[in-house]
Design a protein around this motif. Structure first.
Motif, short mmCIF file in Angstrom:
data_model
loop_
_atom_site.label_atom_id
_atom_site.label_comp_id
_atom_site.label_asym_id
_atom_site.label_seq_id
_atom_site.Cartn_x
_atom_site.Cartn_y
_atom_site.Cartn_z
N ARG A 199 -23.60 40.09 -11.17
CA ARG A 199 -24.67 40.59 -12.01
C ARG A 199 -25.43 39.50 -12.74
O ARG A 199 -26.60 39.64 -13.05
CB ARG A 199 -24.08 41.58 -13.03
CG ARG A 199 -23.48 42.80 -12.37
CD ARG A 199 -23.05 43.81 -13.41
NE ARG A 199 -22.11 43.22 -14.35
CZ ARG A 199 -22.02 43.59 -15.62
NH1 ARG A 199 -22.84 44.49 -16.08
NH2 ARG A 199 -21.11 43.05 -16.41
N LYS A 200 -24.77 38.40 -13.05
CA LYS A 200 -25.46 37.32 -13.74
C LYS A 200 -26.23 36.46 -12.75
O LYS A 200 -25.81 36.26 -11.61
CB LYS A 200 -24.46 36.47 -14.52
CG LYS A 200 -23.81 37.22 -15.68
CD LYS A 200 -22.96 36.32 -16.55
CE LYS A 200 -23.79 35.36 -17.35
NZ LYS A 200 -23.00 34.56 -18.30
N LYS A 201 -27.33 35.93 -13.20
CA LYS A 201 -28.16 35.12 -12.33
C LYS A 201 -27.43 33.83 -11.94
O LYS A 201 -26.59 33.32 -12.67
CB LYS A 201 -29.48 34.78 -13.01
CG LYS A 201 -30.39 35.99 -13.21
CD LYS A 201 -31.72 35.58 -13.80
CE LYS A 201 -32.66 36.77 -13.94
NZ LYS A 201 -33.97 36.38 -14.48
N LEU A 202 -27.82 33.33 -10.76
CA LEU A 202 -27.35 32.03 -10.26
C LEU A 202 -25.85 32.00 -10.00
O LEU A 202 -25.27 30.93 -9.89
CB LEU A 202 -27.73 30.90 -11.24
CG LEU A 202 -29.21 30.79 -11.59
CD1 LEU A 202 -29.43 29.67 -12.60
CD2 LEU A 202 -30.05 30.55 -10.34
N GLN A 203 -25.23 33.17 -9.88
CA GLN A 203 -23.79 33.20 -9.58
C GLN A 203 -23.51 33.59 -8.14
O GLN A 203 -22.38 33.51 -7.70
CB GLN A 203 -23.07 34.16 -10.53
CG GLN A 203 -22.91 33.62 -11.93
CD GLN A 203 -21.95 34.45 -12.76
OE1 GLN A 203 -21.73 35.62 -12.49
NE2 GLN A 203 -21.37 33.84 -13.77
N GLY A 204 -24.52 34.02 -7.42
CA GLY A 204 -24.34 34.29 -6.00
C GLY A 204 -23.46 35.49 -5.73
O GLY A 204 -23.32 36.41 -6.52
N PHE A 205 -22.83 35.47 -4.53
CA PHE A 205 -22.00 36.57 -4.07
C PHE A 205 -20.52 36.23 -4.27
O PHE A 205 -20.13 35.07 -4.33
CB PHE A 205 -22.23 36.84 -2.57
CG PHE A 205 -23.58 37.44 -2.27
CD1 PHE A 205 -23.72 38.82 -2.12
CD2 PHE A 205 -24.70 36.65 -2.13
CE1 PHE A 205 -24.94 39.38 -1.84
CE2 PHE A 205 -25.94 37.20 -1.84
CZ PHE A 205 -26.06 38.57 -1.69
N THR A 206 -19.72 37.26 -4.35
CA THR A 206 -18.27 37.08 -4.40
C THR A 206 -17.61 38.17 -3.56
O THR A 206 -18.19 39.24 -3.34
CB THR A 206 -17.75 37.15 -5.85
OG1 THR A 206 -16.36 36.82 -5.87
CG2 THR A 206 -17.95 38.54 -6.44
N LYS A 207 -16.43 37.89 -3.05
CA LYS A 207 -15.73 38.85 -2.20
C LYS A 207 -15.16 39.99 -3.03
O LYS A 207 -14.56 39.77 -4.07
CB LYS A 207 -14.60 38.16 -1.43
CG LYS A 207 -15.07 37.32 -0.26
CD LYS A 207 -13.89 36.79 0.54
CE LYS A 207 -14.36 35.99 1.76
NZ LYS A 207 -13.21 35.48 2.56
N ARG A 208 -15.35 41.20 -2.54
CA ARG A 208 -14.79 42.39 -3.14
C ARG A 208 -14.27 43.33 -2.04
O ARG A 208 -14.75 43.28 -0.91
CB ARG A 208 -15.83 43.13 -4.00
CG ARG A 208 -16.19 42.39 -5.28
CD ARG A 208 -15.03 42.38 -6.25
NE ARG A 208 -15.32 41.67 -7.48
CZ ARG A 208 -14.93 40.43 -7.71
NH1 ARG A 208 -14.27 39.75 -6.79
NH2 ARG A 208 -15.19 39.84 -8.87
N TYR A 209 -13.33 44.16 -2.40
CA TYR A 209 -12.74 45.08 -1.42
C TYR A 209 -13.37 46.45 -1.60
O TYR A 209 -13.35 47.02 -2.70
CB TYR A 209 -11.23 45.17 -1.62
CG TYR A 209 -10.50 45.69 -0.39
CD1 TYR A 209 -10.27 44.84 0.69
CD2 TYR A 209 -10.07 47.00 -0.31
CE1 TYR A 209 -9.62 45.30 1.82
CE2 TYR A 209 -9.42 47.47 0.82
CZ TYR A 209 -9.20 46.61 1.88
OH TYR A 209 -8.56 47.07 3.00
N PHE A 210 -13.93 47.00 -0.52
CA PHE A 210 -14.66 48.27 -0.57
C PHE A 210 -13.94 49.33 0.25
O PHE A 210 -13.39 49.04 1.33
CB PHE A 210 -16.08 48.09 -0.04
CG PHE A 210 -16.97 47.34 -0.99
CD1 PHE A 210 -17.84 48.04 -1.83
CD2 PHE A 210 -16.94 45.96 -1.07
CE1 PHE A 210 -18.66 47.35 -2.71
CE2 PHE A 210 -17.75 45.27 -1.95
CZ PHE A 210 -18.62 45.97 -2.78
#
Length: 839
Positions: A199-210
C-alpha cells in the motif's frame, strides 16, 4: 474461528454469501482491544435489471488503446460494478486515508446493523435471517486507531433451508499448470502464491498466499506461512481486470482495490480462468434462461479474446507467418460471433475522452468475466501511482519474480501497514516523564498513573496445613459475631480483609465497557453491564477451598493500596473503625470513581454462617456525574460443621442510577439436595418502571451473557486460578498478585500497608508457628493502643478518610481526604511521619 488482522487507520471486509431463506450464524471476539463492527448487504437489484434489460460484452483493449489514458468512469449501482474510477489516467486505488464512511457511501452497500464498538475480549454471537439471498459484508473498522493494529477472532456459518445450490462447473486446472497452484477440497478452492502490491509507495510487490473459494466466490489472502486473514474480496461482485503482458490482475470491490501479479504466465491464465468461472455462476433469482445463454455466449467471446491476447505475446517472441494467420482467424471469428450492437462499443473513444461514462454501459463485462487490458509495460499509465510506484516495477523480469524475498512476511514490522507503531513502553514512559515534571494535586493527575507495563508475579507457596475444625467455636458462639472471636492463624488465608474487598476490582473493565457512548439508556445495556460488575466479585468464592478460611482481620489504621496500570485504576483503603469493623475505600480512574465503606458481620446459625455487609457502593461517572448505587448481597457459608463448605448469595441486588434506571439481580434458589445455586438473571427497568428489552443471564461462578434483540455478548468470564489452586487457598491469579510488592510499589508504600504486615508475610511462606506468635503480639499491641486512647478520652482518627455526620461508623458515609494530606500526595512526598506504628 479464524483470525483477522486489521491495520491501524484501516478496515477489513469479511464477505459472507447467504442463499435464500437461510440464517447467518456468526461470532466475533476482538483480542485485547476493541474494534467497530457493522454488517452491510450488497445491493443486487440493479444487477438483475441490467442483466435482464441490456446486453453485455467482453472487451479487450489493444496496445495502442491501452497506452492512452483511461478516463474516469462514473459507476452506477451495479452489484458487481460498484467502484468509481476517478483518476483520468488510471484505475485509482481506494485511499486508505479516506474515511470508511466515504468508501461505503460510494459503494453499493446497505446497512443491516451497526454494532458500533465491540468490547475487547468479549465474544459476540449473533444470528439474522436472510429471506432473499446475497452477499453480506462484515466490516471491521479500525480507522479510529492511529497506531495500533487489531486482531479479531471471527467465524460464520450458514444454516440453510432445503434449497438446491448451483455448484461451480469449473473443471481441473489445465495440463501444464504451475505446481504452485493447488486445488484442495475436490476443487472447491484454488490457492497459490501471488505478488500483491504494497500500500505504501515505492515498496513494490510482496509475496502473499491467496485462496479462492468457488462456493462463496471470495478471494482471501494471508501472509506466507501465516493463518491470519489479511483481506477478502467478493469476486462475483467486483470488477476484475487483467493484463496478460504484465501478468497483472486488478480487483476492485468498491471498498478497496488490489493489484496482484502472477509469478508466471501459466498461473496468470489459471487465475483468470478461475475468476471467469465465478463470474459465470448465475444468481438463483432474477436471471432467466435467455440471460444465462447470453452470459455463456459472452464467455465464449471472452475466451477467444484471451487466446488472442496470448497470440499477441507469442508474436513478440517469434515472427512467424502462421502465428499472424491464426491471430487473424481468431479476430475474424470474434467479429462473427459478436452481434452488431456489441461492436458499437468503441474502446478507443472511451480511453481517449475526458467525459465520464457509466460503467454499466461500457464495463458491465464485470458481471460475467474478467476485463482484459493489454497494457504495455513498463510505460503504461493505466495503473495508478498507488498501484505502480515506478515504471521499473512494472517490468519485473521472470527471474526477478522468482527471487522476490518473503523475509518481510516474518519480520516484526507490518509490510502492508501505513504507520510505524511505537512501542507502548516508549509512549507510556514519555507520559510518565512529562507527568512527573508537573506540579499540582496528585489526586487530579491519577498519580502514579500512567506507568510502564510491569510483570506481576501471582504464584504463592503451597499450603501444607489444614484449617482447624470450628465445631467447638460453633457450640460456644451460636448467634455471635464471628469478627469478635479470636481464632488460630491457621483459620486465615494469607491476605487481609482490606485486600479481600479489593478483589472487587479484578473485573473493573466491566465499568469501562459499560460507559461506551454507543450504549443508550433505553436499551438497558449500560446499567446491565454495571450490574454485571456488581456481582462479578462473588466469583472469588467459587472454589470450595476459598471457603475454608477467612482473611486476616486488619489492625485499626492499617491500609492497603492497589495500583493497576493495566486496568487504569488506583485504590486506597483503610480500616477506619474497629468495633464495629468498617473499611473505607476510594477507587479512581480516568472515567469514574467509586467509594465504599463495607462493614461485614458474620453470625453462626446452626450448620450455616451468614455474612451480611452493611454499606453502599457509590459509583460516579466523571463526565456526566451519573451515580450508580448498590449494596452487596448477604451470603451463606454452608456446611461449616460437616461436609463440603461452599458459599452462595442469599438475597437479590438492586442497582440504581441517578438517571432513573435500575437493574435487579436475582439469584436462583437451590433445592435442599441440589447443592450450590449458581444461576442468576439480571433485568433492567426504565424510568417508567417498564422492563427493558436487554437482559443478562449466566452463572456467577463462570460467565455472564448479555442478550440483545439480535446478539448475545459474552461480557464477563471468571479469572484464572493459580496452578494447583486447591493447595494454594483456592486463590485466583488476581488474589495471588495483590499479596506481592511490585516495582510500582517498592519503596513507595505507606508503612501501614497490609503487604508489610509481619505475621501475614511469614504465614504466606508457610511458617505457621512464627505467624501465630507475631499475630498475638500485633493484636496485643492494638489493645494497648486502644486502652491508651480510652484513658485519654480520645478516639482514633483515620488518616485518609473522614466520617460525614454524627451517625455510627457502620451507617455513616466515609469520604476520601483530598488536598496536601491526601494519600496520593503523601505517597509522592513520602510524608508518613504521623502514621501509627502498627508493627
Amino acid at each position: 474461528m479464524e483470525t483477522l488482522e486489521i491495520h491501524s487507520k484501516d478496515f477489513l471486509v469479511k464477505w459472507v454469501h447467504a442463499p435464500d431463506n437461510s440464517v447467518i450464524d456468526w461470532q466475533v471476539k476482538p483480542l485485547k482491544r476493541s474494534i467497530n463492527l457493522a454488517i452491510y448487504r450488497k445491493n443486487e437489484e440493479i444487477l438483475k435489471e441490467n442483466l435482464n434489460g441490456s446486453e453485455v460484452s467482453f472487451s479487450s483493449l489493444n496496445q495502442s488503446q491501452a497506452s492512452t489514458s483511461l478516463t474516469s468512469v462514473n459507476r452506477t449501482a451495479s452489484v458487481t460494478s460498484v467502484n468509481q474510477i476517478t483518476n483520468n489516467n488510471s484505475y485509482k486505488s481506494k485511499s486508505r486515508s479516506s474515511t470508511i464512511s466515504s468508501n461505503i457511501n460510494n459503494s453499493d452497500l446497505s446497512l443491516i446493523k451497526d454494532y458500533n464498538k465491540l468490547i475487547a475480549n468479549e465474544l459476540v454471537h449473533g444470528k439474522f435471517e436472510v429471506t432473499k439471498g446475497g452477499m453480506y459484508a462484515f466490516i471491521f473498522d479500525n480507522s479510529f486507531s492511529k497506531t495500533t493494529g487489531k486482531k479479531v477472532f471471527f467465524s460464520s456459518k450458514i444454516i440453510e433451508s432445503n434449497i438446491t445450490r448451483r455448484k461451480s462447473s469449473l473443471g481441473p486446472i489445465p495440463n501444464g499448470a504451475s505446481p504452485n497452484i493447488l486445488r484442495p477440497k475436490n476443487g472447491e478452492l484454488l490457492q497459490s502464491i501471488l505478488l500483491k502490491k504494497r500500500r505504501k509507495k515505492l515498496q513494490g510487490f510482496t509475496k502473499r498466499y491467496f485462496i479462492l473459494n468457488f462456493k462463496y466466490g471470495t478471494l482471501s489472502y494471508f501472509r506466507v506461512n501465516d493463518n491470519k486473514l489479511r483481506g477478502q474480496m467478493p469476486i462475483k461482485h467486483s470488477i476484475v481486470s487483467a493484463n496478460a503482458k504484465t501478468r497483472e490482475i486488478i480487483i476492485d470491490s468498491g471498498m478497496e482495490v488490489w493489484n496482484l501479479k502472477a509469478l508466471n504466465v501459466k498461473e496468470f491464465n489459471a487465475w483468470v480462468d478461475a475468476f471467469n468461472e465465478i463470474k459465470r455462476i448465475d444468481y438463483e433469482d432474477g436471471i432467466g434462461e435467455d440471460n444465462i445463454d447470453e452470459l455463456e455466449h459472452s464467455h465464449i467471446v471472452s475466451e477467444l479474446e484471451l487466446i488472442l491476447s496470448k497470440f499477441d505475446q507469442l508474436k513478440l517472441q517469434t515472427d512467424s507467418p502462421i502465428v499472424l494467420e491464426i491471430q487473424d482467424d481468431i479476430s475474424t471469428l470474434i467479429s462473427k460471433v459478436k452481434p452488431g450492437n456489441r461492436n458499437s462499443f468503441d474502446a478507443h473513444s472511451l480511453v481517449s475522452s475526458n467525459d465520464f461514462y457509466d460503467a454499466n454501459d461500457y464495463l458491465d463485462v464485470t458481471s460475467t468475466g474478467v476485463v482484459l487490458l493489454d497494457l504495455p509495460a513498463p510505460t503504461s499509465k493505466l495503473i495508478d501511482s498507488k498501484l505502480a510506484d515506478s515504471p521499473s516495477e512494472m517490468s519485473i523480469s521472470e527471474d526477478q519474480l522468482d527471487t522476490v524475498s518473503t523475509s518481510s512476511s516474518s519480520s516484526e514490522g507490518d509490510d502492508d501497514h501505513d504507520d510505524v507503531i511505537p512501542s507502548l513502553s516508549k509512549i507510556t514512559s514519555k507520559i510518565v516523564q512529562e507527568g512527573e515534571g508537573q506540579e499540582g494535586d496528585e489526586d487530579e493527575t491519577l498519580y502514579p498513573l500512567p506507568h510502564d507495563p510491569i510483570e506481576r508475579e501471582s504464584d504463592i507457596p503451597v499450603c501444607n496445613h489444614s484449617p482447624p475444625s470450628i465445631l467447638g467455636f460453633v457450640r460456644k458462639n451460636v448467634g455471635k459475631d464471628l469478627s469478635t472471636i479470636a481464632m488460630p492463624v491457621t483459620m486465615n488465608e494469607p491476605i487481609s480483609t482490606l485486600q479481600k474487598y479489593s478483589e472487587m476490582f479484578e473485573y473493573c473493565e466491566l465499568i469501562d465497557n459499560a460507559l461506551q457512548p454507543s450504549f443508550v439508556d433505553e436499551s438497558g445495556e449500560k446499567i446491565l453491564r454495571i450490574a454485571a460488575f456488581a456481582v462479578s466479585y462473588l466469583s472469588s468464592a467459587r472454589v470450595k477451598e476459598r471457603n475454608n478460611r477467612k482473611p486476616f482481620n486488619p489492625l485499626l489504621g492499617e491500609t492497603f493500596e492497589l495500583v493497576r496500570e493495566d486496568k487504569g485504576i488506583r485504590l486506597i483503603s483503610e480500616k477506619v473503625s474497629h468495633r464495629p469493623p468498617v473499611f473505607a475505600y476510594f477507587v479512581d480512574s480516568a472515567k469514574w470513581n467509586l467509594t465504599f465503606s463495607p462493614s461485614p458481620k458474620q453470625a453462626f446459625w446452626g450448620k450455616n454462617a451468614e455474612i451480611v455487609t452493611k454499606g453502599v457502593v457509590k459509583l460516579t461517572v466523571k463526565e456526566t456525574n451519573e451515580v450508580f448505587t448498590w449494596s452487596h448481597p448477604s451470603t451463606l457459608l454452608k456446611n461449616i460443621i460437616a461436609g463440603e463448605k461452599y458459599t452462595e448469595p442469599n438475597s437479590s441486588i438492586t442497582i440504581k442510577s441517578s438517571s432513573g434506571y435500575r437493574a435487579v439481580v436475582d439469584f436462583a434458589k437451590g433445592g435442599m439436595f441440589s447443592g450450590r445455586s449458581e444461576d442468576l438473571t439480571i433485568k433492567a427497568f426504565g424510568i417508567n418502571k417498564k422492563e427493558l428489552p436487554y437482559t443478562v443471564s449466566g452463572k456467577w461462578t463462570e460467565s455472564l451473557t448479555l442478550k440483545t434483540n439480535t446478539t448475545e455478548k459474552l461480557i464477563w468470564e471468571c479469572g484464572e486460578l493459580l496452578p494447583n489452586a486447591v493447595k494454594k487457598f483456592g486463590f485466583t491469579t488476581f488474589a495471588g498478585q495483590i499479596s506481592k510488592i511490585t516495582p510500582l510499589e517498592q519503596g513507595k508504600l505507606a508503612p501501614t500497608d497490609s503487604r508489610l504486615r509481619p505475621d501475614m508475610k511469614v504465614y504466606l511462606k508457610g511458617d505457621v508457628d512464627e505467624a501465630e506468635t507475631l499475630k498475638v503480639q500485633l493484636e496485643e499491641a492494638q489493645r494497648t493502643r486502644r486502652k491508651e486512647l480510652e484513658d485519654a478520652g480520645e478516639d482514633h482518627l483515620p488518616k485518609f478518610f473522614e466520617k460525614i455526620g454524627d451517625g455510627e461508623p457502620d451507617s455513616s458515609e466515609w469520604v476520601y481526604v483530598r488536598g496536601s494530606k491526601s494519600y496520593w500526595n503523601r505517597r509522592k512526598n513520602q510524608d508518613w511521619d504521623d502514621l501509627v506504628s502498627l508493627w
